[in-house]
Design a protein around this motif. Structure first.
Motif, mmCIF file in Angstrom:
data_model
loop_
_atom_site.group_PDB
_atom_site.id
_atom_site.type_symbol
_atom_site.label_atom_id
_atom_site.label_comp_id
_atom_site.label_asym_id
_atom_site.label_seq_id
_atom_site.Cartn_x
_atom_site.Cartn_y
_atom_site.Cartn_z
ATOM 1 N N ARG A 265 9.784 12.323 -4.417
ATOM 2 C CA ARG A 265 10.500 13.024 -3.386
ATOM 3 C C ARG A 265 9.501 13.500 -2.326
ATOM 4 N N PHE A 266 8.148 13.671 -2.880
ATOM 5 C CA PHE A 266 7.380 14.372 -1.885
ATOM 6 C C PHE A 266 6.207 13.607 -1.556
ATOM 7 N N PRO B 146 8.091 10.216 1.709
ATOM 8 C CA PRO B 146 7.502 9.972 2.983
ATOM 9 C C PRO B 146 6.374 9.163 3.371
ATOM 10 N N CYS B 147 5.844 8.616 2.372
ATOM 11 C CA CYS B 147 4.478 7.540 2.620
ATOM 12 C C CYS B 147 4.979 6.438 2.850
ATOM 13 N N ALA C 47 0.736 -1.241 0.038
ATOM 14 C CA ALA C 47 -0.026 -0.204 0.197
ATOM 15 C C ALA C 47 0.894 1.230 0.040
ATOM 16 N N ARG C 48 1.934 1.323 0.781
ATOM 17 C CA ARG C 48 2.915 2.334 0.876
ATOM 18 C C ARG C 48 3.612 2.615 -0.507
ATOM 19 N N ARG C 49 3.814 1.470 -1.180
ATOM 20 C CA ARG C 49 4.549 1.487 -2.284
ATOM 21 C C ARG C 49 3.757 1.991 -3.523
ATOM 22 N N MET D 265 6.666 8.856 9.599
ATOM 23 C CA MET D 265 6.121 9.948 9.103
ATOM 24 C C MET D 265 4.506 9.618 8.797
ATOM 25 N N VAL D 266 4.082 8.375 8.673
ATOM 26 C CA VAL D 266 2.973 8.128 8.150
ATOM 27 C C VAL D 266 2.367 6.573 8.894
ATOM 28 N N SER D 267 1.655 6.630 9.674
ATOM 29 C CA SER D 267 1.414 5.382 10.639
ATOM 30 C C SER D 267 0.604 4.475 9.529
ATOM 31 N N ARG D 268 0.557 3.142 9.926
ATOM 32 C CA ARG D 268 -0.086 2.099 9.291
ATOM 33 C C ARG D 268 -1.532 2.485 9.360
#
Length: 612
Positions: free
Chosen positions: A331-332, A336-337, A69-71, A342-345
C-alpha cells in the motif's frame, strides 16, 4: 494488456504454499513449488509486456528496466533494511558474516550464484539465512538482463520463429536441469541455465495468447484443461517432498505445466477462473511479492532468537504478521513507487543506485570483518581467526603429509573430515606435542586393509596411534581395523560425534557477565548416536565427546570466560578445542598414551564449568 484477475489469484496459489512450507507444516511438504509457479507467471507477464510494446513499436529497454526497478527494488530494500537491524543485534559473528555475503549478493541479484557455490559442508543451515529466498529474484533478474536483448534481436531478424527459438531454449534448459540434478544438484537448483525452462514456458504461453483477441476458450477445454492445471499445482503441494516425487527434475513439470494450463485456458468465467478471481485470492495475489519478501526474514529471525525450535503457534502468528506487513508494504511502498507521477524515473534510478551502494558496502564490510567480533568480545583477547570455523579448522591441513617426519617421536595418525581436524586441534591445544609427530589425512579410507595405495600402507604401518574421526564410528570394517591394530601393537581410537544444540545466537542477547558457562540442549538423535557407537566400538577404542561433557541432556556452549566453544553447532573454535581437549582427552586412555609414550604434558588445567 487486459487485466486478468485469475493471474493475481494464481500468484496467491503460489505464495501461500511457499509460506506454509517454510513454517514446517508437514501437509504442505511440496509448498516449495510455489516458486516454480512464480517463474512461469513472470515469464508470461514479462513476455506479454514486451510483445505488446513491440507490436506498437514502442518497446524501450530503458523503460523495461525502469519497470523492473519500480516493481522489485523499493520493497526489497525495505525488507533488507529492517532485517539488517535485527541481524546486527541478534546474530553471532559467524552468522552475521554469512548474512553480509547474502546482503552483497542480493544487492547484485546474484544470491542464487552465492548459494550455489557455498552450499557445501560448511554452509550455514538455510533456516538461519534471512535472505535465503532472494535466490529466486537472482534467477529472474539475470533472466531479465538477457531476455529483452533476445527479444529485440528476434523481433528484427526472426520474428516468425521466435516462439520456436524459445521452445528450443526451454528444451535445452530442461535437459540441462535433468543432467545437472545428478552431477551438481546445488548448481541445478539455484542457477539460471537450469531454471530458465520454467520461465521460458511462460514466455511461450505469451506468444500463443498474443495472437488471440481474448483468452476466452471453448467451455469444455477451458473447464477441463484449466481444472487439470489447478489440480496439478495443488497435488504437487501436498505430494512433493513426501518421497513420492518423480524421477529427476520431472517433479517440477507438474506445477509448471499446471501454471501454464491455467494461464492458457482458464478465464474469468471458468470454475478455476472464478476460484482464482475470488476477492481474497486476488488480494493475496496483489501483495504476494511483499509477502514472499517478508516471510523468510520473519521466520529466520524467530529461529535466530529462540533457544529451541519455534512451535507452530509462533509460525502461525508470524504468518499473519507476514501478510500484515505485506499489505502495508504494498500500500505505501510498492504502489506509490510504481506511479510515475509520484516517483520520477530519475528518482527511482537514483534511489536504486544509492541504496545499492550502501547495501553492497555494508555486506562487504560484514563479510570482511567476520561479522564484527567486537560486538560480543574484546578483540584483543578473542580473535576472528580463532573463531572462524574455516580458518581455525583448516590450519590442520598443514599436517597433511605422506610420511612421518621423524622416527624418534610418537607417531599419531588422524583420519577423517573436519571432525578429524577438530580432534587434531583438541590434541594440540591440550598437550605439548613437541615429541609427537602428527599426520592428518582426509583422503584415506577408514578401512585400513586392504591398503588402498602405497601412501596409506606406509602411514598405517608406521603409525603408533591411529585415530578415526569423521562423525561416524560404525564402519563395516571396524572389527578388521581393531584386529590390525592389536596384531601390530598399535593403539586405535574412534571418536564419537558432537553437537551443540539447535541455536547459539541467543548468547548475543546476554550481558557479558552472563555469557560464561552457558548450555544448550543436545538433540536426542545425537545422544542416541553416541550411545549406539559406544556399544558397537570396543570400550578401549572409543572416545565419547558427549559422555564427559553432557549433563542431563545439555552440553556447554561457552567456557568460563564466555567464549564460544562452537560457532556452527558442529565444529569447535580454538576455545572449544581447549575446553573439550581438557574435559574429554586429558583423562582418557588416549591422553595417557600421549603422556606416557610421547611425553606430551598437559598445557593447562581444565577451567571450572557448571550448568547455568
Amino acid at each position: 494488456m487486459n487485466y486478468r484477475r485469475e493471474i493475481d489469484g494464481l500468484r496467491a496459489l503460489a505464495v501461500i504454499p511457499v509460506i506454509l512450507f517454510h513454517t514446517g507444516f508437514k501437509a504442505f511438504s511440496g509448498g516449495f513449488i510455489g516458486v516454480d509457479v512464480f517463474f512461469v507467471i513472470s515469464g508470461y507477464l514479462i513476455t506479454s509486456i514486451i510483445l505488446h510494446d513491440q507490436q506498437r513499436d514502442k518497446f524501450s529497454v530503458l523503460r523495461f528496466y525502469e519497470r523492473r526497478a519500480r516493481r522489485i527494488l523499493p520493497a526489497l530494500f525495505l525488507v533488507m533494511a529492517a532485517t539488517c537491524i535485527f541481524a546486527y543485534a541478534w546474530m553471532l559473528p559467524d552468522e552475521l558474516k554469512n548474512f553480509g555475503q547474502s546482503i552483497l549478493a542480493t544487492t547484485l541479484f546474484s544470491n542464487n550464484i552465492l548459494l550455489a557455490i557455498t552450499t557445501n559442508y560448511w554452509s550455514l543451515s538455510g533456516e538461519f539465512k534471512p535472505l535465503l529466498h532472494t535466490w529466486s529474484l537472482g534467477v529472474e533478474e539475470q533472466y531479465y538482463v538477457l531476455f529483452p536483448l533476445l527479444m529485440i534481436l528476434g523481433w528484427k531478424f526472426f520474428r516468425k520463429h521466435m516462439a520456436v527459438v524459445l521452445g528450443v531454449a526451454a528444451f535445452l534448459s530442461f535437459a540441462a536441469a535433468n543432467w545437472g540434478l545428478f552431477k551438481k544438484p546445488e548448481f541445478d537448483f539455484y542457477l539460471l541455465p537450469t531454471r530458465a525452462w520454467e520461465i521460458l514456458v511462460g514466455a511461450i504461453a505469451a506468444f500463443y495468447l498474443i495472437g488471440k483477441k481474448s483468452t476466452n476458450n471453448k467451455y469444455f477445454w477451458s473447464e477441463l484443461l484449466g481444472g487439470i492445471g489447478f489440480c496439478l499445482i495443488v497435488a504437487s503441494v501436498f505430494i512433493n517432498g513426501r518421497g513420492h516425487t518423480l524421477h529427476g527434475i520431472l517433479y517440477l513439470t507438474a506445477p509448471t505445466l499446471g501454471a501454464v494450463l491455467i494461464i492458457l485456458f482458464s478465464t474469468e468465467n471458468s470454475v478455476v477462473g472464478r476460484i482464482l478471481g475470488w476477492g481474497p485470492m486476488v488480494g493475496v495475489g496483489l501483495i504476494s511479492y511483499s509477502s514472499y519478501l517478508w516471510h523468510q526474514p520473519l521466520f529466520s529471525m524467530a529461529r535466530i532468537y529462540s533457544k529451541e525450535p519455534p512451535g507452530m503457534a509462533i509460525y502461525s502468528v508470524l504468518s499473519v504478521v507476514t501478510f500484515f506487513l505485506a499489505y502495508i508494504t504494498w500500500r505505501f511502498i510498492e504502489t506509490p513507487c510504481r506511479n510515475r507521477e509520484m516517483v520520477s524515473r530519475t528518482a527511482i534510478f537514483s534511489f536504486a543506485l544509492v541504496l545499492s551502494v550502501v547495501f553492497a558496502s555494508l555486506g562487504f564490510y560484514l563479510n570482511r570483518n567476520y561479522g564484527i567480533v567486537s560486538r560480543i568480545y574484546d578483540t584483543s583477547k578473542v580473535t576472528a581467526a580463532d573463531l572462524d570455523k574455516r580458518i581455525y579448522n583448516e590450519r590442520v591441513f598443514q599436517k597433511k603429509r605422506d610420511s612421518f617426519p621423524s622416527d624418534d617421536k610418537l607417531k599419531l595418525m588422524v583420519i577423517g573430515n573436519s571432525f578429524g581436524r577438530d580432534f587434531v586441534n583438541m590434541t594440540t591445544e591440550t598437550f605439548d606435542v613437541e615429541n609427537v609427530d602428527i599426520v592428518y589425512r582426509d583422503d584415506l579410507s577408514e578401512c585400513i586393509a586392504p591398503f588402498e595405495n602405497k601412501t596409506a600402507e606406509k602411514l598405517y604401518e608406521a603409525a603408533d596411534v591411529i585415530v578415526f574421526a569423521s562423525d561416524n564410528a560404525t564402519h563395516s570394517c571396524l572389527a578388521d581395523n581393531v584386529m590390525f591394530a592389536r596384531e601390530r601393537n598399535k593403539d586405535l581410537f574412534y571418536i564419537g560425534t558432537k553437537n551443540f544444540g539447535y541455536n547459539e545466537n541467543w548468547i548475543m542477547r546476554l550481558q557479558p557477565k552472563d555469557r560464561p558457562n552457558q548450555w544448550n540442549q543436545v538433540p536426542g538423535g545425537i545422544i542416541e548416536q553416541d550411545v549406539k557407537e559406544s556399544q558397537i566400538v570396543p570400550r578401549d577404542n572409543y572416545i565419547s565427546m558427549m559422555k564427559p561433557t553432557v549433563r542431563d541432556g545439555y552440553i556447554p556452549i561457552t567456557d568460563a570466560d564466555g567464549r564460544l566453544l562452537s560457532t556452527d553447532r558442529a565444529h569447535i573454535t580454538k576455545y572449544g578445542a581447549i575446553f573439550f581437549g581438557q574435559k574429554v582427552l586429558l583423562g582418557s586412555r588416549y591422553g595417557e598414551i600421549l603422556k606416557q609414550r610421547g611425553g606430551a604434558l598437559p598445557i593447562q588445567s581444565p577451567p571450572e564449568s557448571h550448568k547455568g
